[in-house]
Structures are given as C-alpha cells and as structure tokens.
Write a protein that holds these residues in place. Structure first.
Motif, PDB file in Angstrom:
ATOM      1  N   ILE A   1       0.894  -1.133  -0.044  1.00 41.13           N
ATOM      2  CA  ILE A   1       0.012  -0.504   0.021  1.00 41.13           C
ATOM      3  C   ILE A   1       1.136   1.366  -0.192  1.00 41.13           C
ATOM      4  CG2 ILE A   1      -1.420   1.357   1.686  1.00 41.13           C
ATOM      5  CD1 ILE A   1      -2.754  -1.347   2.356  1.00 41.13           C
ATOM      6  N   GLY A   2       1.551   1.259   0.627  1.00 42.63           N
ATOM      7  CA  GLY A   2       3.045   2.981   1.267  1.00 42.63           C
ATOM      8  C   GLY A   2       3.680   2.578  -0.801  1.00 42.63           C
ATOM      9  N   GLY A   3       3.707   1.496  -1.238  1.00 51.72           N
ATOM     10  CA  GLY A   3       4.858   2.079  -2.407  1.00 51.72           C
ATOM     11  C   GLY A   3       3.386   2.158  -3.349  1.00 51.72           C
ATOM     12  N   TYR A   4       2.388   1.613  -3.619  1.00 51.11           N
ATOM     13  CA  TYR A   4       0.705   2.309  -4.342  1.00 51.11           C
ATOM     14  C   TYR A   4       0.906   3.698  -3.615  1.00 51.11           C
ATOM     15  CZ  TYR A   4      -3.647   2.094  -6.905  1.00 51.11           C
ATOM     16  OH  TYR A   4      -4.555   2.366  -7.498  1.00 51.11           O
ATOM     17  N   LEU A   5       1.106   3.920  -2.953  1.00 53.85           N
ATOM     18  CA  LEU A   5       0.220   4.952  -2.551  1.00 53.85           C
ATOM     19  C   LEU A   5       1.894   6.173  -2.048  1.00 53.85           C
ATOM     20  CD1 LEU A   5      -2.450   4.705   0.341  1.00 53.85           C
ATOM     21  CD2 LEU A   5      -2.949   5.145  -2.243  1.00 53.85           C
ATOM     22  N   GLN A   6       2.567   6.051  -2.414  1.00 55.04           N
ATOM     23  CA  GLN A   6       3.681   7.117  -2.821  1.00 55.04           C
ATOM     24  C   GLN A   6       4.175   7.287  -1.326  1.00 55.04           C
ATOM     25  OE1 GLN A   6       6.091   7.667  -5.566  1.00 55.04           O
ATOM     26  NE2 GLN A   6       4.628   5.901  -6.197  1.00 55.04           N
ATOM     27  N   ILE A   7       3.736   6.523  -0.275  1.00 52.10           N
ATOM     28  CA  ILE A   7       3.974   6.786   1.116  1.00 52.10           C
ATOM     29  C   ILE A   7       4.961   6.292   1.334  1.00 52.10           C
ATOM     30  CG2 ILE A   7       3.268   6.785   3.777  1.00 52.10           C
ATOM     31  CD1 ILE A   7       0.177   6.666   2.431  1.00 52.10           C
ATOM     32  N   ASP A   8       6.555   6.453   1.569  1.00 54.08           N
ATOM     33  CA  ASP A   8       7.713   5.670   1.756  1.00 54.08           C
ATOM     34  C   ASP A   8       7.554   5.268   3.228  1.00 54.08           C
ATOM     35  OD1 ASP A   8       8.465   6.909  -0.244  1.00 54.08           O
ATOM     36  OD2 ASP A   8       9.628   8.790   0.472  1.00 54.08           O
ATOM     37  N   TRP A   9       7.426   5.718   4.509  1.00 52.57           N
ATOM     38  CA  TRP A   9       8.066   5.532   5.387  1.00 52.57           C
ATOM     39  C   TRP A   9       6.724   4.000   5.661  1.00 52.57           C
ATOM     40  CZ3 TRP A   9       3.731   4.498   8.891  1.00 52.57           C
ATOM     41  CH2 TRP A   9       2.594   4.798   8.543  1.00 52.57           C
ATOM     42  N   LEU A  10       5.837   3.265   4.400  1.00 54.93           N
ATOM     43  CA  LEU A  10       5.089   2.150   4.861  1.00 54.93           C
ATOM     44  C   LEU A  10       6.018   1.227   4.617  1.00 54.93           C
ATOM     45  CD1 LEU A  10       1.149   3.146   4.230  1.00 54.93           C
ATOM     46  CD2 LEU A  10       1.969   2.152   6.158  1.00 54.93           C
ATOM     47  N   ILE A  11       6.768   1.357   3.393  1.00 59.75           N
ATOM     48  CA  ILE A  11       7.965   0.017   2.432  1.00 59.75           C
ATOM     49  C   ILE A  11       8.397  -0.114   4.011  1.00 59.75           C
ATOM     50  CG2 ILE A  11       9.316   0.104   0.938  1.00 59.75           C
ATOM     51  CD1 ILE A  11       8.816   2.049  -0.206  1.00 59.75           C
ATOM     52  N   PHE A  12       8.351   0.853   4.607  1.00 65.02           N
ATOM     53  CA  PHE A  12       9.560  -0.265   5.875  1.00 65.02           C
ATOM     54  C   PHE A  12       8.943  -1.020   6.717  1.00 65.02           C
ATOM     55  CE2 PHE A  12      12.274   3.510   5.125  1.00 65.02           C
ATOM     56  CZ  PHE A  12      13.214   2.658   4.734  1.00 65.02           C
ATOM     57  N   LEU A  13       7.259  -1.519   6.160  1.00 65.21           N
ATOM     58  CA  LEU A  13       6.983  -1.990   7.410  1.00 65.21           C
ATOM     59  C   LEU A  13       7.428  -3.466   6.852  1.00 65.21           C
ATOM     60  CD1 LEU A  13       3.086  -0.769   7.135  1.00 65.21           C
ATOM     61  CD2 LEU A  13       4.535  -0.919   9.342  1.00 65.21           C
ATOM     62  N   ASP A  14       7.581  -3.684   5.493  1.00 62.60           N
ATOM     63  CA  ASP A  14       8.446  -5.086   5.040  1.00 62.60           C
ATOM     64  C   ASP A  14       9.286  -5.615   6.244  1.00 62.60           C
ATOM     65  OD1 ASP A  14       7.214  -7.353   3.591  1.00 62.60           O
ATOM     66  OD2 ASP A  14       9.968  -6.748   3.257  1.00 62.60           O
ATOM     67  N   PRO A  15      10.013  -4.871   6.174  1.00 61.51           N
ATOM     68  CA  PRO A  15      11.314  -5.368   7.243  1.00 61.51           C
ATOM     69  C   PRO A  15      11.257  -5.063   8.993  1.00 61.51           C
ATOM     70  CG  PRO A  15      12.074  -3.626   6.330  1.00 61.51           C
ATOM     71  CD  PRO A  15      10.763  -3.410   5.732  1.00 61.51           C
ATOM     72  N   VAL A  16       9.678  -3.619   8.719  1.00 63.96           N
ATOM     73  CA  VAL A  16       9.871  -4.250  10.498  1.00 63.96           C
ATOM     74  C   VAL A  16       9.073  -5.620  10.724  1.00 63.96           C
ATOM     75  CG1 VAL A  16       8.031  -3.245  11.879  1.00 63.96           C
ATOM     76  CG2 VAL A  16       9.579  -1.570  10.726  1.00 63.96           C
ATOM     77  N   ALA A  17       8.299  -6.465   9.606  1.00 60.25           N
ATOM     78  CA  ALA A  17       7.476  -7.379  10.562  1.00 60.25           C
ATOM     79  C   ALA A  17       8.321  -8.547  10.714  1.00 60.25           C
ATOM     80  CB  ALA A  17       6.408  -7.754   9.035  1.00 60.25           C
ATOM     81  N   GLY A  18       9.451  -8.351   9.751  1.00 63.65           N
ATOM     82  CA  GLY A  18      10.195  -9.498   9.752  1.00 63.65           C
ATOM     83  C   GLY A  18      11.428  -9.301  11.126  1.00 63.65           C
ATOM     84  N   ILE A  19      11.704  -8.423  11.831  1.00 65.75           N
ATOM     85  CA  ILE A  19      11.595  -8.073  12.858  1.00 65.75           C
ATOM     86  C   ILE A  19      10.734  -8.596  14.088  1.00 65.75           C
ATOM     87  CG2 ILE A  19      12.846  -6.198  14.754  1.00 65.75           C
ATOM     88  CD1 ILE A  19      13.202  -4.205  12.719  1.00 65.75           C
ATOM     89  N   PHE A  20       9.418  -8.263  13.611  1.00 61.99           N
ATOM     90  CA  PHE A  20       8.529  -8.290  14.760  1.00 61.99           C
ATOM     91  C   PHE A  20       8.506 -10.069  14.796  1.00 61.99           C
ATOM     92  CE2 PHE A  20       3.709  -9.290  16.134  1.00 61.99           C
ATOM     93  CZ  PHE A  20       3.949  -9.678  17.011  1.00 61.99           C
ATOM     94  N   VAL A  21       8.380 -10.687  13.455  1.00 63.48           N
ATOM     95  CA  VAL A  21       8.688 -12.104  13.446  1.00 63.48           C
ATOM     96  C   VAL A  21       9.726 -12.896  14.241  1.00 63.48           C
ATOM     97  CG1 VAL A  21       8.943 -13.967  12.159  1.00 63.48           C
ATOM     98  CG2 VAL A  21       7.663 -12.644  10.942  1.00 63.48           C
ATOM     99  N   SER A  22      10.665 -12.099  14.414  1.00 67.43           N
ATOM    100  CA  SER A  22      12.445 -12.605  15.115  1.00 67.43           C
ATOM    101  C   SER A  22      11.937 -12.232  17.029  1.00 67.43           C
ATOM    102  CB  SER A  22      13.292 -11.385  14.872  1.00 67.43           C
ATOM    103  OG  SER A  22      13.110 -11.131  15.024  1.00 67.43           O
ATOM    104  N   LEU A  23      11.340 -11.553  17.125  1.00 66.67           N
ATOM    105  CA  LEU A  23      10.612 -11.204  18.728  1.00 66.67           C
ATOM    106  C   LEU A  23       9.590 -12.335  19.084  1.00 66.67           C
ATOM    107  CD1 LEU A  23      10.482  -8.030  18.832  1.00 66.67           C
ATOM    108  CD2 LEU A  23      12.756  -9.239  19.658  1.00 66.67           C
ATOM    109  N   LEU A  24       8.773 -13.494  18.323  1.00 64.78           N
ATOM    110  CA  LEU A  24       7.756 -13.487  18.230  1.00 64.78           C
ATOM    111  C   LEU A  24       8.665 -15.308  18.186  1.00 64.78           C
ATOM    112  CD1 LEU A  24       4.975 -13.115  15.887  1.00 64.78           C
ATOM    113  CD2 LEU A  24       4.902 -13.365  18.481  1.00 64.78           C
ATOM    114  N   VAL A  25       9.769 -15.779  17.549  1.00 70.21           N
ATOM    115  CA  VAL A  25      10.293 -16.940  17.365  1.00 70.21           C
ATOM    116  C   VAL A  25      11.229 -16.937  18.715  1.00 70.21           C
ATOM    117  CG1 VAL A  25      12.608 -18.086  15.976  1.00 70.21           C
ATOM    118  CG2 VAL A  25      10.440 -16.600  14.835  1.00 70.21           C
ATOM    119  N   LEU A  26      11.730 -16.133  18.978  1.00 65.79           N
ATOM    120  CA  LEU A  26      12.544 -16.101  20.315  1.00 65.79           C
ATOM    121  C   LEU A  26      12.247 -15.858  21.607  1.00 65.79           C
ATOM    122  CD1 LEU A  26      15.374 -13.312  19.161  1.00 65.79           C
ATOM    123  CD2 LEU A  26      16.224 -15.196  20.002  1.00 65.79           C
TER     124      LEU A  26
END
Length: 299
Positions: free
Chosen positions: A172-197
């Motif tokens: 959605i961030g890429g489609y709407l040209q909202i740059d900070w939303l694009i970082f939700l993908d790696p943020v989700a990766g960090i959240f995944v790592s915390l769940l796993v730990l």
C-alpha cells in the motif's frame, strides 16, 4: 514407547517435515521474486522447522529403545533432549531473522509484489492445520517433543500473520507513494524474530525443566498414593516420588509394613504394590523400599 505410540509420533513428524520443506521452498522462491524481506524471513523460519522435526524424529527413535545396562530407567529423556535442540535452533533462527531485517533499514528498499500475499495466506492455513494435528497427537501420546514441535508450527502462524501485515502495508505504501509504509515489510521481519525468540525461550525452558528429574506435584500423585494404600498390609507411605522421564514416570517408593513380618512376606507386599502401580498407564517402573512400621517416626 509402545509401537502404536511411536507410529503416531513418527507419522506426525513426517507430515511436519514434508509440509515444512514445501512451505520453505514456496515462501523462499516467492519471497525472492516478490522482493519481500518478511516472506524470506518466514521461509527461513519454516526451513528451521525441518531441522527441528528431524531432531524430534531422532529423539523419538531413541526414546523407543528399551532399558539396558547403561540406561536402566529407559531412554524417555531423549524426547526432552530433542525438544531442547529444537528450541536452540529456533532461538538461533530468531536471531538471524532479526539481524537480516535490521540490515534492510540500511539498504535501498522497494515494496514487495502482490504475489507475496498469496504465499503468506497459504502458509497461515497450512501451518495452523499442522499445529492442531500435531498438538492433539502430542497430548494424546504425552510427548513433549511432539508438542514442542507443534508449537513451532503455531509460531509460524504468528510470524506469517505478522509478515502478512508488513507485506500488505508495504505494498500500500508503494502504491500510495508513502515511503515510511514501505518499511513495514522489514519491521514485520523484526516482529517475527521477536515472536520466534520468545517461543524458543519458553519451550526450551519447559524442556529443560522436564529433563532435570522433575517430580510430579502432590496433587498429581493422588491416584498413585490411593493405589498403594489400597494394599491392606501397607501401614503408611513414608515417601513417594514420581519422576518424569520423558513420556513416562518412574516411581521411587518407601512404605511401612508390620515390623513382625518376615523378610519374605514384606517382599511379597512390595511386589504386589509394584504390580498395582505398574497398571497405571504412564508408570514405566517402580522401586519399592520396605520399612518396619513405627507410629513415632517416618524412616
């Protein structure tokens, strides 16, 4: 471990291995094609589950072996050891996922492609089904290793859901040209790592607890005590420790009998008590010590 119990555990483990291999390949390939850090992290998580399932499979094989001279109490703890190995692997994977996701903030980042969403939804459905199946099997056959392996699948469900949120937000961030939303993908990766730990820490702690000769609490030994006291010649239970040894229990017992009994008569009482306790489904062996009864003291 009975043949039927082992077959159920073995079949559940094989399903987990096959399912994780397929999901890891699908998510890994689509993750690279769709340029999604979250999906690639989720694929690594599934790949680690393959190693974990293999460790459980080996542990179950060893636990099935009968007692021998070196292991008179049996090999039941092999399951708990396998569970510890799985937890350690899970913890290392969590660290790697977090490291990879954090590094993404220092690189040029692009929104993932829509195909990543379909891979994540597939993963959520398949992993939840695998969790429910293996958890029910683990509870039914009382296997720590199978249960902890089931929770690996549940952690994948949570991580996939987090990845889904991150991927959709980044698209959605890429489609709407909202740059900070694009970082939700790696943020989700960090959240995944915390769940796993977190999952690895909890499950590893439980497995270690079971490995260190944990004894059943008093309320859990009530049926065993009732069985012993139903033997008429038993005057008193001086001591009863039921040690968890993987999926079964070893009972150490001290009982008091009439001090005027002969050694042979006391021995027969001990044999009858052992026979009755062995009729409990989870009791593998019983060691009985006979004391002369004295109202004033516990020996």
């Amino acid at each position: 471990m009975s043949d039927d119990r082992f077959k159920q555990a073995e079949f559940a483990t094989i399903i987990g291995i096959v399912g994780n291999v397929v999901l890891a390949i699908v998510k890994g390939v689509i993750g690279m094609m769709a340029n999604s850090k979250a999906l690639i992290a989720d694929a690594v998580h599934s790949a680690s589950d393959v190693v974990g399932s293999l460790a459980v499979f080996v542990g179950l094989r060893v636990a099935k072996e009968p007692p021998d001279d070196d292991h008179p109490y049996g090999h039941g703890k092999a399951e708990s050891i396998a569970a510890i190995i799985v937890a350690v692997l899970l913890f290392l994977v969590g660290l790697e996922i977090g490291k990879s996701s954090i590094e993404s903030f220092f690189e040029e980042i692009h929104p993932p492609k829509t195909m990543a969403i379909f891979a994540v939804v597939l993963s959520i459905v398949v992993k939840e089904a695998m969790f429910r199946y293996k958890y029910n099997v683990g509870k039914r056959i009382k296997s720590d290793a199978v249960i902890i392996n089931a929770y690996e699948h549940r952690s994948d469900v949570f991580s996939s859901f987090a990845a889904l949120i991150g991927i959709v937000g980044a698209i959605i961030g890429g489609y709407l040209q909202i740059d900070w939303l694009i970082f939700l993908d790696p943020v989700a990766g960090i959240f995944v790592s915390l769940l796993v730990l977190k999952m690895a820490w909890k499950l590893g702690g439980d497995a270690i607890h079971n490995t260190l000769d944990h004894v059943l609490h008093d309320e859990d030994t009530v049926p065993l005590r009732e069985t012993v006291l139903n033997e008429p010649e038993v005057k008193r239970i001086d001591e009863l420790h039921a040690r968890e040894h993987g999926h079964y229990v070893i009972v150490d017992l001290k009982i008091s009998v009439d001090p005027d009994m002969t050694v042979e008569e006391g021995h027969r009482v001990g044999k009858r008590v052992k026979k009755r306790l062995m009729e409990h489904e989870n009791v593998r062996n019983v060691f009985v010590h006979i004391n002369p009864y004295s109202p004033e003291e516990n020996d």
